[in-house]
Scaffold this active site. Structure first.
Site, PDB file in Angstrom:
ATOM      1  CE  LYS A 113      -4.499  -1.405   1.451  1.00  0.00           C
ATOM      2  NZ  LYS A 113      -5.693  -1.156   2.223  1.00  0.00           N
ATOM      3  CE  LYS A 196      -6.081  -6.637  -1.320  1.00  0.00           C
ATOM      4  NZ  LYS A 196      -7.139  -6.565  -0.372  1.00  0.00           N
ATOM      5  CE  LYS A 199     -13.558  -1.988   0.461  1.00  0.00           C
ATOM      6  NZ  LYS A 199     -12.350  -2.017   1.275  1.00  0.00           N
TER       7      LYS A 199
END
Ligand code: AQP
Length: 335
Positions: A113, A196, A199
């Site tokens: 991230k 992956k 959202k």
């Protein structure tokens, strides 16, 4: 015998995706009958990366509506917003002081991230797994249904619980059992089978949102990345073909079967017929959820009231546990 307690959470960091649905939400529904279930919209986690305040409010309500539309029943589970129950943040601070930097340095989700610019990431993103440990342990939950991507965080939560128990010579926190889910435990991006489905991915084409209408779902599946080879006749032939593996896994999960069974029907074919079968199955499965979400969101006050009731019930469990953790640490009682 008392039922085992289950805790799981989902971030209101966007519209829930097919990945969230197959990897988590769908599996939460039957657990309501087997376990004492606590499900949380984890808005404190969501702000570890920037969230526009108005959008965060809307997304939190929308996430709650999605969970209800997927089959969570506030009579059979506790459903609430994380920021409404202060026990999470109180225990997370203690865990910030228990967890070791070396443990956090190994977390691959932070690396994914934060990307190349780790220095510019929030401190919250770095200690995210400590808050996740607090979410679970504030309820003494022992079972946590999550997608495969969260396995490392649960191992860390157990390390934190054990170190707390060891340092304070107690057996206060239980061991957590990961409950890794289903055939499509990890749903990948429609644009890159090695990444992956998320959202918050900048490309809307990379994911199926639970709010997508039939035309949007069909278009996204038609455009999903594939390779030039025909489909193999068994799952072993998907090795080294991440996009094909992902799409076959999705169809298997959504129709409750196995990749081998899907490939018995579609092996040897190109992707055209397969993709239209996949789009049809997704539309049939997801359309009722989208329409139920619209119905629920037409009365936002009712969704908010339901979340407040859930928070009252959550507090009744978590506050005494976190009060006791404060005592064990040696904080002078406030009253
Ligand atoms: N692609 C996925 N495949 C399988 N399971 C998934 N989950 C998320 N993506 C996939 C599972 O969904 C639950 C809730 O996840 P979350 O919202 O708390 O955080 P996340 O894993 O970071 O989900 P996203 O969609 O990728 O959110 P953003 O984009 O905000 O980071 C978890 O149980 C997770 O395993």
């Amino acid at each position: 015998m008392a039922k085992q307690r289950v805790f799981s959470g989902i971030q209101p960091s966007g519209v829930p995706t097919l990945g969230n649905y197959l990897g988590a939400i769908r599996n939460w529904v039957p657990m309501q009958d087997q376990y004492d279930t606590i499900y949380c919209v984890v808005d404190l986690h969501a702000i570890t990366v920037w969230q526009d305040p108005k959008e965060l409010t809307a997304q939190s309500r929308e996430m709650a509506a999605a969970l209800l539309a997927c089959g969570l029943d506030p009579e059979r589970c506790i459903l609430f917003l994380q920021s409404h129950v202060h026990a999470h943040a109180r225990l997370a601070w203690i865990f910030n002081c228990v967890a070791r930097l070396g443990w956090l340095n190994r977390m691959t989700q932070f690396k994914d991230k934060a990307g190349k610019n780790q220095e510019a990431s929030s401190a919250g993103l770095y200690v995210y797994p400590n808050l996740m440990a607090a979410d679970i342990l504030a309820y003494h939950a022992s079972r946590v249904p999550v997608g495969d991507d969260q396995r490392q965080h649960l191992e860390l939560a157990n390390d934190i619980a054990q170190k707390f128990n060891h340092d304070y010579a107690t057996d206060f926190f239980p061991t957590i059992e990961p409950h890794i889910m289903g055939v499509a435990a990890r749903v990948m991006s429609l644009r890159d089978g090695t990444k992956k489905m998320s959202k918050s991915d900048p490309s809307d084409q990379s994911r199926i949102n639970l709010t997508d209408d039939a035309d949007t779902i069909s278009l996204k599946i038609r455009r999903a990345k594939t390779d030039p080879e025909p489909l193999p006749s068994e799952a072993a032939g998907l090795e080294g073909r991440p996009e094909a593996r992902n799409l076959v896994g999705i169809l298997a999960a959504i129709t409750d079967t196995t990749p081998d069974a899907i490939l018995r029907d579609h092996g040897g074919q190109g992707f055209g017929t397969f993709k239209s079968a996949l789009a049809d199955a997704l539309v049939a499965h997801l359309s009722p959820i989208a329409s139920d979400m619209r119905r629920l969101l037409a009365d936002p006050g009712a969704v908010d009231a339901l979340l407040r009731r859930g928070a009252d019930r959550a507090r009744a469990i978590a506050d005494p546990i976190v009060d006791r953790a404060h005592e064990i640490v040696g904080f002078l009682p406030p009253r």
